[in-house]
Design an enzyme around this catalytic site. Structure first.
Site, short mmCIF file in Angstrom:
data_model
loop_
_atom_site.label_atom_id
_atom_site.label_comp_id
_atom_site.label_asym_id
_atom_site.label_seq_id
_atom_site.Cartn_x
_atom_site.Cartn_y
_atom_site.Cartn_z
CE LYS A 159 39.63 39.00 36.86
NZ LYS A 159 39.92 38.69 35.44
CB VAL A 160 34.35 40.68 43.09
CG1 VAL A 160 32.93 41.19 43.27
CG2 VAL A 160 34.61 39.45 43.94
#
Ligand code: G3P
Length: 224
Positions: free
Chosen positions: A85-86
């Protein structure tokens, strides 16, 4: 439609994975901090409960270089199939682009505007995570935002999926699906609330009463 658990609480993951057809588990640094456990043992324990399901783990670095290193460390610990997750700012877009060219699974998170989702999709994010409740809190129409993202992805035949997140009540989850989200992630209690209601309890009690009135305490399998 797929549902995921937005929690790192081990007992809840076990319990809800047993009851529902959970597609996976998502977390973020805030969610992990509630468990007061070491990071790697915790995500490894979650992975061991859901070995074949999606696991989304967020990076915390502020630069692309740091986030790439974190992604490497996370996938080393819990597998290359893990979704990294960015957060979707400019450095995040750069990171997503590089992670995708190296074969990672990526979820573009902290989406408050359809524009972020559109840009994340252009660099190949597997998921975009619009924050339903947090958008509402800043007077953004979350349903409209998700509808726009869904329209863009469908119209341009984009493989990126919508993983809606940040829910405070069950209607928001329904609204996200109705607006076109492919998947949602929510805290376990919200799934319970969807099937808990005094009317449901009263209907079940009525059936029990009528059954006992006619057949006594015998169960169906005892009457054969
Ligand atoms: O996982 C990200 C998202 O679920 C954040 O939710 O409740 O902190 O707005 P919340």
């Amino acid at each position: 439609m797929k549902i995921l658990l937005d929690t790192a609480h081990i007992e809840d993951i076990k319990k809800y994975n047993d009851i529902y057809d959970i597609a996976g588990v998502t977390s973020n640094p805030t969610i992990l901090s509630r468990e007061k456990k070491d990071f790697f043992p915790l995500i490894q324990e979650i992975r061991s409960i859901i070995p074949d399901k999606e696991l989304h783990v967020q990076v915390t670095g502020n630069t692309c270089e740091e986030m790439l290193k974190e992604a490497k460390a996370i996938t080393h610990a819990v597998g290359k199939e893990t979704y990294i997750k960015v957060p979707t700012n400019e450095e995040g877009i750069k990171t997503i682009k590089q992670l995708k060219s190296s074969g990672y699974h990526v979820t573009a998170t902290a989406i408050y505007m359809p524009q972020q989702a559109m840009l994340a999709a252009t660099v190949g994010a597997d998921y975009v995570a619009p924050y339903f409740n947090r958008m509402n809190n800043i007077n953004v129409d979350s349903k409209k935002a998700i509808q726009e993202i869904a329209w863009l992805f469908e119209h341009y035949h984009c493989d990126t999926k919508i993983l809606a997140a940040s829910f405070k009540n069950t209607q928001q989850i329904m609204d996200a699906f109705l607006a076109g989200a492919h998947t949602v992630t929510a805290s376990p209690e919200l799934y319970t609330q969807m099937v808990e209601n005094p009317m449901i309890d009263s209907a079940i009690a009525g059936f029990s009463q009528d059954w006992i009135h006619t057949y006594g305490n015998k169960k169906i399998y005892e009457l054969i």
